[in-house]
Design a protein around this motif. Sequence first.
Motif, mmCIF file in Angstrom:
data_model
loop_
_atom_site.group_PDB
_atom_site.id
_atom_site.type_symbol
_atom_site.label_atom_id
_atom_site.label_comp_id
_atom_site.label_asym_id
_atom_site.label_seq_id
_atom_site.Cartn_x
_atom_site.Cartn_y
_atom_site.Cartn_z
ATOM 1 N N LEU A 182 8.332 -8.162 43.379
ATOM 2 C CA LEU A 182 8.187 -6.866 42.719
ATOM 3 C C LEU A 182 7.006 -6.872 41.750
ATOM 4 C CD1 LEU A 182 11.933 -5.992 41.981
ATOM 5 C CD2 LEU A 182 10.444 -4.997 43.745
ATOM 6 N N VAL A 183 6.856 -7.949 40.986
ATOM 7 C CA VAL A 183 5.762 -8.036 40.025
ATOM 8 C C VAL A 183 4.417 -8.007 40.745
ATOM 9 C CG1 VAL A 183 4.636 -9.521 38.315
ATOM 10 C CG2 VAL A 183 7.127 -9.239 38.281
ATOM 11 N N GLU A 184 4.297 -8.797 41.814
ATOM 12 C CA GLU A 184 3.007 -8.879 42.499
ATOM 13 C C GLU A 184 2.721 -7.650 43.341
ATOM 14 O OE1 GLU A 184 0.660 -10.805 41.864
ATOM 15 O OE2 GLU A 184 1.790 -12.122 40.520
ATOM 16 N N LEU A 185 3.746 -6.976 43.832
ATOM 17 C CA LEU A 185 3.510 -5.698 44.517
ATOM 18 C C LEU A 185 2.909 -4.684 43.547
ATOM 19 C CD1 LEU A 185 6.601 -5.160 46.851
ATOM 20 C CD2 LEU A 185 4.201 -5.274 47.556
ATOM 21 N N ALA A 186 3.415 -4.675 42.312
ATOM 22 C CA ALA A 186 2.882 -3.745 41.313
ATOM 23 C C ALA A 186 1.428 -4.064 40.990
ATOM 24 C CB ALA A 186 3.734 -3.806 40.046
ATOM 25 N N ARG A 187 1.019 -5.330 41.155
ATOM 26 C CA ARG A 187 -0.347 -5.753 40.834
ATOM 27 C C ARG A 187 -1.230 -5.875 42.080
ATOM 28 N NH1 ARG A 187 -0.788 -9.289 36.308
ATOM 29 N NH2 ARG A 187 -1.913 -10.755 37.651
ATOM 30 N N LEU A 188 -0.687 -5.475 43.215
ATOM 31 C CA LEU A 188 -1.377 -5.732 44.487
ATOM 32 C C LEU A 188 -2.780 -5.139 44.513
ATOM 33 C CD1 LEU A 188 -1.205 -6.797 47.440
ATOM 34 C CD2 LEU A 188 -0.392 -4.511 48.074
ATOM 35 N N ARG A 189 -3.719 -5.980 44.887
ATOM 36 C CA ARG A 189 -5.083 -5.537 45.150
ATOM 37 C C ARG A 189 -5.706 -6.492 46.156
ATOM 38 N NH1 ARG A 189 -8.565 -8.987 42.588
ATOM 39 N NH2 ARG A 189 -7.693 -10.261 40.869
ATOM 40 N N PRO A 190 -6.468 -5.981 47.093
ATOM 41 C CA PRO A 190 -7.158 -6.876 48.026
ATOM 42 C C PRO A 190 -8.126 -7.781 47.277
ATOM 43 C CG PRO A 190 -7.178 -4.607 48.822
ATOM 44 C CD PRO A 190 -6.695 -4.559 47.408
ATOM 45 N N ARG A 191 -8.244 -9.003 47.752
ATOM 46 C CA ARG A 191 -9.164 -9.979 47.179
ATOM 47 C C ARG A 191 -10.347 -10.168 48.116
ATOM 48 N NH1 ARG A 191 -6.338 -13.494 42.938
ATOM 49 N NH2 ARG A 191 -4.454 -12.273 42.550
ATOM 50 N N ARG A 192 -11.460 -10.567 47.534
ATOM 51 C CA ARG A 192 -12.652 -10.845 48.341
ATOM 52 C C ARG A 192 -12.599 -12.304 48.833
ATOM 53 N NH1 ARG A 192 -17.403 -8.901 50.889
ATOM 54 N NH2 ARG A 192 -16.333 -6.992 50.289
ATOM 55 N N TYR A 193 -12.616 -12.466 50.147
ATOM 56 C CA TYR A 193 -12.576 -13.781 50.779
ATOM 57 C C TYR A 193 -13.886 -14.037 51.528
ATOM 58 C CZ TYR A 193 -7.493 -13.975 50.080
ATOM 59 O OH TYR A 193 -6.230 -14.002 49.529
ATOM 60 N N THR A 194 -14.253 -15.297 51.555
ATOM 61 C CA THR A 194 -15.315 -15.752 52.448
ATOM 62 C C THR A 194 -14.690 -16.693 53.462
ATOM 63 O OG1 THR A 194 -16.998 -15.623 50.717
ATOM 64 C CG2 THR A 194 -17.513 -16.959 52.642
ATOM 65 N N LEU A 195 -14.810 -16.325 54.730
ATOM 66 C CA LEU A 195 -14.317 -17.134 55.832
ATOM 67 C C LEU A 195 -15.507 -17.640 56.636
ATOM 68 C CD1 LEU A 195 -11.393 -15.106 57.472
ATOM 69 C CD2 LEU A 195 -11.206 -17.410 56.549
ATOM 70 N N ALA A 276 -12.609 -19.426 51.119
ATOM 71 C CA ALA A 276 -12.884 -19.370 49.675
ATOM 72 C C ALA A 276 -12.487 -18.014 49.126
ATOM 73 C CB ALA A 276 -14.362 -19.634 49.406
ATOM 74 N N ALA A 277 -11.919 -18.025 47.926
ATOM 75 C CA ALA A 277 -11.602 -16.818 47.164
ATOM 76 C C ALA A 277 -11.263 -17.275 45.756
ATOM 77 C CB ALA A 277 -10.434 -16.051 47.774
ATOM 78 N N PRO A 278 -11.482 -16.423 44.753
ATOM 79 C CA PRO A 278 -11.178 -16.835 43.376
ATOM 80 C C PRO A 278 -9.682 -16.817 43.075
ATOM 81 C CG PRO A 278 -12.030 -14.592 43.413
ATOM 82 C CD PRO A 278 -12.146 -15.100 44.808
ATOM 83 N N ASP A 279 -9.228 -17.795 42.304
ATOM 84 C CA ASP A 279 -7.890 -17.792 41.701
ATOM 85 C C ASP A 279 -6.756 -17.747 42.724
ATOM 86 O OD1 ASP A 279 -9.164 -17.690 39.177
ATOM 87 O OD2 ASP A 279 -9.348 -15.515 39.352
#
Length: 308
Positions: A182-195, A276-279
Amino acid sequence: MTPGDHRPAAGRPVAVLANPTAGRGRHRRLLPEVLDRLSAGGRPVRVLDAYTRGQAEAVCHEAVADGAAALVAVGGDGTVHVALQAVAGTRVPFGAVPAGTGNDFAVETGFPADPLTAVDTIAAALRDGRSRPVDLARITTATGEHRWFGAVLAAGFDAIVNERANRMRWPRGPRRYDLAILVELARLRPRRYTLRLDGETHELDAALVAVGNCASYGGGMRICPDADPTDGLLDIVVGGRFNRRMLIREKPNIYHGTHIHHPLVRSYRARTVELAAPDITTYADGERCLPLPITITATPAALHLLLP
């Protein structure tokens, strides 16, 4: 000896790593029966003593170094993950007795879902000196640290939820994981990944990223439904710019593997994955693993399973 015949020298023991808390303890009373049936494989059986994950890894490595005839893990994917660190890349055969909440690796690679039936299968393979090779995935960091996994590595929303749940001190049990969702759904945002897939670079925004040697994780969620642990390749599934409502709606489809037909989902296949992606701290086989960036390499026949 024929190919796949790993008949050990007489007298060498079968080492057993058992997790009595796996599956919330519902198979705790099975261990004596498991040990009796393993003995039918014609080898002495030795239970490894460990009380923490670190101790469990250490005693598995010691057992393999001391010449164990085989290593058998009794538990779920977490127990299997610990044992894999010792037998990966060796000729020591491995058996998985599915007794956890999630038994994805054992079931996906051919062990019977019933624990005692699985033990009988392992004992027969020991008696006949037979094994079957399967692939594993090897994770390496920029500093050279490495780990192995057998099923799936999560590096998106699921990994973030697990990391949140592990930091929480309340509530206890499954409710902690539910609250973390529930906490992370409220904070959900796509992250920038390098594949980088076999050297080809993809820059993308994503909410879900999974790398599979096998198809499922989390107790049957077919996140990488086409993954095959014998093809020498990794399957990569990326869920793009999902919002909360879309992610909640799509989750049931993951159990059937039909989420890959969603227009925001992309699937790839590669031998080597640089991610790779931050955090982000990854979770492999459901266990806390290594932080990004990492390189994941498919390693053919890295493990020899006690199967006919």
